[in-house]
Write a protein that holds these residues in place. Sequence first.
Motif, PDB file in Angstrom:
ATOM      1  N   GLN A 282       0.698  -1.276  -0.039  1.00  0.00           N
ATOM      2  CA  GLN A 282       0.120  -0.092  -0.015  1.00  0.00           C
ATOM      3  C   GLN A 282       0.902   1.314  -0.069  1.00  0.00           C
ATOM      4  OE1 GLN A 282      -2.368  -0.494   3.276  1.00  0.00           O
ATOM      5  NE2 GLN A 282      -3.309  -2.571   2.562  1.00  0.00           N
ATOM      6  N   THR A 283       0.410   2.123  -0.707  1.00  0.00           N
ATOM      7  CA  THR A 283       1.044   3.308  -0.936  1.00  0.00           C
ATOM      8  C   THR A 283       0.983   3.977   0.713  1.00  0.00           C
ATOM      9  OG1 THR A 283       0.319   4.040  -2.873  1.00  0.00           O
ATOM     10  CG2 THR A 283       0.930   6.075  -1.725  1.00  0.00           C
ATOM     11  N   THR A 284       2.084   4.731   1.376  1.00  0.00           N
ATOM     12  CA  THR A 284       3.304   5.052   0.533  1.00  0.00           C
ATOM     13  C   THR A 284       4.635   3.870   0.808  1.00  0.00           C
ATOM     14  OG1 THR A 284       2.933   7.379   0.878  1.00  0.00           O
ATOM     15  CG2 THR A 284       5.089   6.791   0.386  1.00  0.00           C
ATOM     16  N   MET A 285       5.178   3.560  -0.514  1.00  0.00           N
ATOM     17  CA  MET A 285       6.236   2.667  -0.175  1.00  0.00           C
ATOM     18  C   MET A 285       7.538   3.619  -0.556  1.00  0.00           C
ATOM     19  SD  MET A 285       4.859  -0.711  -1.934  1.00  0.00           S
ATOM     20  CE  MET A 285       6.180  -1.654  -1.116  1.00  0.00           C
ATOM     21  N   PHE A 286       8.674   3.064  -0.163  1.00  0.00           N
ATOM     22  CA  PHE A 286      10.090   3.740  -0.393  1.00  0.00           C
ATOM     23  C   PHE A 286      11.242   3.145  -0.903  1.00  0.00           C
ATOM     24  CE2 PHE A 286       7.662   5.385   3.790  1.00  0.00           C
ATOM     25  CZ  PHE A 286       7.746   6.706   3.332  1.00  0.00           C
ATOM     26  N   GLN A 287      12.024   3.678  -1.508  1.00  0.00           N
ATOM     27  CA  GLN A 287      13.198   3.140  -1.656  1.00  0.00           C
ATOM     28  C   GLN A 287      14.622   3.938  -1.480  1.00  0.00           C
ATOM     29  OE1 GLN A 287      13.037   2.853  -6.034  1.00  0.00           O
ATOM     30  NE2 GLN A 287      13.699   5.031  -6.371  1.00  0.00           N
ATOM     31  N   PRO A 288      15.745   3.649  -1.064  1.00  0.00           N
ATOM     32  CA  PRO A 288      16.856   4.387  -0.725  1.00  0.00           C
ATOM     33  C   PRO A 288      17.263   5.091  -2.046  1.00  0.00           C
ATOM     34  CG  PRO A 288      17.037   2.256   0.097  1.00  0.00           C
ATOM     35  CD  PRO A 288      16.000   2.156  -1.051  1.00  0.00           C
ATOM     36  N   LYS A 289      17.623   6.527  -1.979  1.00  0.00           N
ATOM     37  CA  LYS A 289      18.197   7.204  -2.833  1.00  0.00           C
ATOM     38  C   LYS A 289      19.426   6.463  -3.602  1.00  0.00           C
ATOM     39  CE  LYS A 289      16.028  11.646  -2.684  1.00  0.00           C
ATOM     40  NZ  LYS A 289      16.518  13.109  -2.727  1.00  0.00           N
ATOM     41  N   GLY A 290      19.666   6.194  -4.693  1.00  0.00           N
ATOM     42  CA  GLY A 290      20.842   5.589  -5.364  1.00  0.00           C
ATOM     43  C   GLY A 290      21.110   4.135  -5.287  1.00  0.00           C
ATOM     44  N   GLY A 291      20.033   3.451  -4.864  1.00  0.00           N
ATOM     45  CA  GLY A 291      20.293   1.938  -4.689  1.00  0.00           C
ATOM     46  C   GLY A 291      19.914   1.301  -3.463  1.00  0.00           C
ATOM     47  N   MET A 292      19.425   0.047  -3.354  1.00  0.00           N
ATOM     48  CA  MET A 292      19.146  -0.602  -2.159  1.00  0.00           C
ATOM     49  C   MET A 292      20.221  -0.616  -1.288  1.00  0.00           C
ATOM     50  SD  MET A 292      16.719  -1.399  -0.317  1.00  0.00           S
ATOM     51  CE  MET A 292      15.138  -1.328  -1.618  1.00  0.00           C
ATOM     52  N   ASP A 293      21.436  -0.896  -1.819  1.00  0.00           N
ATOM     53  CA  ASP A 293      22.583  -1.244  -1.115  1.00  0.00           C
ATOM     54  C   ASP A 293      22.999  -0.081  -0.221  1.00  0.00           C
ATOM     55  OD1 ASP A 293      23.814   0.507  -3.114  1.00  0.00           O
ATOM     56  OD2 ASP A 293      25.404  -1.062  -3.424  1.00  0.00           O
ATOM     57  N   MET A 294      22.148   0.984  -0.328  1.00  0.00           N
ATOM     58  CA  MET A 294      22.575   2.116   0.508  1.00  0.00           C
ATOM     59  C   MET A 294      22.269   1.778   2.089  1.00  0.00           C
ATOM     60  SD  MET A 294      24.125   4.687  -1.075  1.00  0.00           S
ATOM     61  CE  MET A 294      24.202   5.257  -2.689  1.00  0.00           C
ATOM     62  N   ILE A 295      21.497   0.927   2.243  1.00  0.00           N
ATOM     63  CA  ILE A 295      20.851   0.560   3.267  1.00  0.00           C
ATOM     64  C   ILE A 295      22.215  -0.315   3.943  1.00  0.00           C
ATOM     65  CG2 ILE A 295      19.337  -0.732   4.802  1.00  0.00           C
ATOM     66  CD1 ILE A 295      17.162  -0.094   2.808  1.00  0.00           C
ATOM     67  N   ALA A 296      22.669  -1.224   3.257  1.00  0.00           N
ATOM     68  CA  ALA A 296      23.889  -1.942   3.578  1.00  0.00           C
ATOM     69  C   ALA A 296      24.890  -1.092   3.938  1.00  0.00           C
ATOM     70  CB  ALA A 296      24.098  -3.084   2.506  1.00  0.00           C
ATOM     71  N   ARG A 297      25.314   0.004   3.302  1.00  0.00           N
ATOM     72  CA  ARG A 297      26.557   0.842   3.496  1.00  0.00           C
ATOM     73  C   ARG A 297      26.043   1.498   4.767  1.00  0.00           C
ATOM     74  NH1 ARG A 297      27.703   3.473  -2.509  1.00  0.00           N
ATOM     75  NH2 ARG A 297      28.080   1.681  -3.680  1.00  0.00           N
ATOM     76  N   GLY A 298      24.803   2.040   5.057  1.00  0.00           N
ATOM     77  CA  GLY A 298      24.450   2.525   6.283  1.00  0.00           C
ATOM     78  C   GLY A 298      24.812   1.456   7.506  1.00  0.00           C
ATOM     79  N   PHE A 299      24.597   0.456   7.514  1.00  0.00           N
ATOM     80  CA  PHE A 299      25.010  -0.550   8.276  1.00  0.00           C
ATOM     81  C   PHE A 299      26.339  -0.531   8.600  1.00  0.00           C
ATOM     82  CE2 PHE A 299      20.420  -1.825   8.451  1.00  0.00           C
ATOM     83  CZ  PHE A 299      20.458  -2.432   9.896  1.00  0.00           C
ATOM     84  N   GLU A 300      27.149  -0.718   7.239  1.00  0.00           N
ATOM     85  CA  GLU A 300      28.619  -0.966   7.122  1.00  0.00           C
ATOM     86  C   GLU A 300      29.366   0.068   7.627  1.00  0.00           C
ATOM     87  OE1 GLU A 300      31.237  -3.131   3.467  1.00  0.00           O
ATOM     88  OE2 GLU A 300      29.428  -1.916   3.215  1.00  0.00           O
ATOM     89  N   GLY A 301      28.718   1.262   7.792  1.00  0.00           N
ATOM     90  CA  GLY A 301      29.242   2.336   8.425  1.00  0.00           C
ATOM     91  C   GLY A 301      29.304   2.307   9.880  1.00  0.00           C
ATOM     92  N   GLU A 302      28.675   1.470  10.306  1.00  0.00           N
ATOM     93  CA  GLU A 302      28.540   1.312  11.758  1.00  0.00           C
ATOM     94  C   GLU A 302      29.473   0.334  12.501  1.00  0.00           C
ATOM     95  OE1 GLU A 302      26.911   3.694  13.867  1.00  0.00           O
ATOM     96  OE2 GLU A 302      26.313   4.903  12.224  1.00  0.00           O
TER      97      GLU A 302
END
Length: 536
Positions: A282-302
């Motif tokens: 259902q609306t609203t859905m989301f995606q990371p700007k620049g690709g889904m692995d931006m989430i992985a990079r966020g975790f990886e930064g920590e």
Amino acid sequence: MRKKSEEYMQTNEAAISRRALLSMIGTAAGSAVMYGAMSKMGLAKESTWKGRLELQGDPKGASVLILGGGLAGMTAAFELRNAGYKVKILEYREKAGGRCWTLRSGDTYTELGGFTQRVDFAEGNYINPGPWRIPSDHFAVLDYCKRFGVELEPFQQVNYNAYVHDTNAFDGKPQRFKEIDADFRGGVSELLAKVADQGMLDEMVTEEDAEILVSALKSWGVLDDGLEYVTGEASSSHRGWKLPEGGGTTGKPVPSEINPLSVILQSGLWSKISGGHHLHMQTTMFQPKGGMDMIARGFEGEVGDLITYGAKVTRIENTETGVRATWIPSEGGGAETVEEADYCICTIPFSVLGQIKTNFSSRMTGIIQNMPYYSATKVGLEFKRRFWEEDEHIYGGISYTNLPISQISYPSTDYFSDGPGVLLGAYVWGAYSYQFNSLPGEQRVEKALEYGAQIHPQYHDEFKAGVGVGWHRVPWTLGCFGQWKDRDADYMDACQMDGRTLMAGEHISYLPAWMEGAILSSLDAVKRLHETVTAA
């Protein structure tokens, strides 16, 4: 008669898949009924996120070895280190994220069988072979994105200007979603309104409620005063005009011709318009700007400093006082290394874990070895220009088809931009996906082009580059997501600590395939491990 182009990939259509069954339930009885059926099958549950984890108590210097650097593994590492544990992650790949993965220009991907593909997309373009959207009710994922500064943007799941398509309906010509949706809604509303108005629902609703129902159906289905859904201004205001409203001397609109309900029913296209009703779509859905692995990079930064990359685990042993894991370099050629810790959280997919030597209990071993993984294929196609926007006015959303490619998803970013754009040109499930997976990557791309051209004739002239990922050939997962043969019998046993090892990942959740399921599974494992340590 089935069209010739479909003869390239034939399946036994008499065998109904769970996915097809759920689609039939949903379209025939409504999304609420489909959700109930999915829940019973273990394919849909609400997120159990209750807020950020707060671990109280002294971990007493305990160490934890985490196997797998996907979202589940990195979630566990982040929370455990914050609570004072000594943590180390072993990750098979050269990067973290697991199925949270993005392919960009210049990337090279080699799958089982030796198929190697080089991504030749334009700079900035990408495809997400795994997760590609985030429901607004996946609160844990959204919270970690906020915490780690991962910028999100809307993902368009439903676009009324996209297409629904069946090779056996409307002479194989794609139809606009809005036309089929409006005609189906109007036709059904007319039937029900007339039945209610004639008092044929008296045993089911009160006279007052019947009057309200008729009024509601007249509005919902844009019926005329005779409770009929007809060609005219009202229906065209929902399904679109033959000649749209304009200005000046040529501005008078011309209504579009409706399709009778019998035509819609016989077409089967009604089965392709309910996806956006499902709880997680259902609306609203989301995606990371620049690709889904931006989430992985966020975790990886920590937690990136805790990860040993390129580590292929070959043995896992519970000992009397802890856990021992043996690994070799993923690329081969190196010596064995042994890691030891007081406890282990194993997030390795069971499809891979079943091939690793362990001394787990016979019960746990049996569960691991008996879990099949669902097959899926994704194909990303880059075109020289965004013709779906320029020629057909489709901005984001998904077109659905009975062709083997299943659907075409249009990018929800960089609208109106010049230059190349990337479509998800195929998202293939079930028997068709096994056939796609058997092909080399370039042939998957060719098939996606062949089928997609039946919906968008511009395909061959505008094609620039492509990449196809078959999940049963992905070395670090060997499948898309775990399926339980008997969840009621096995699930809780799989959740229990085996020796000093706990399992986590999307397969240890009631949200399989979703990132939310992986994270919630990990948080639960962390909480239970901490309770064990502090109680010792």
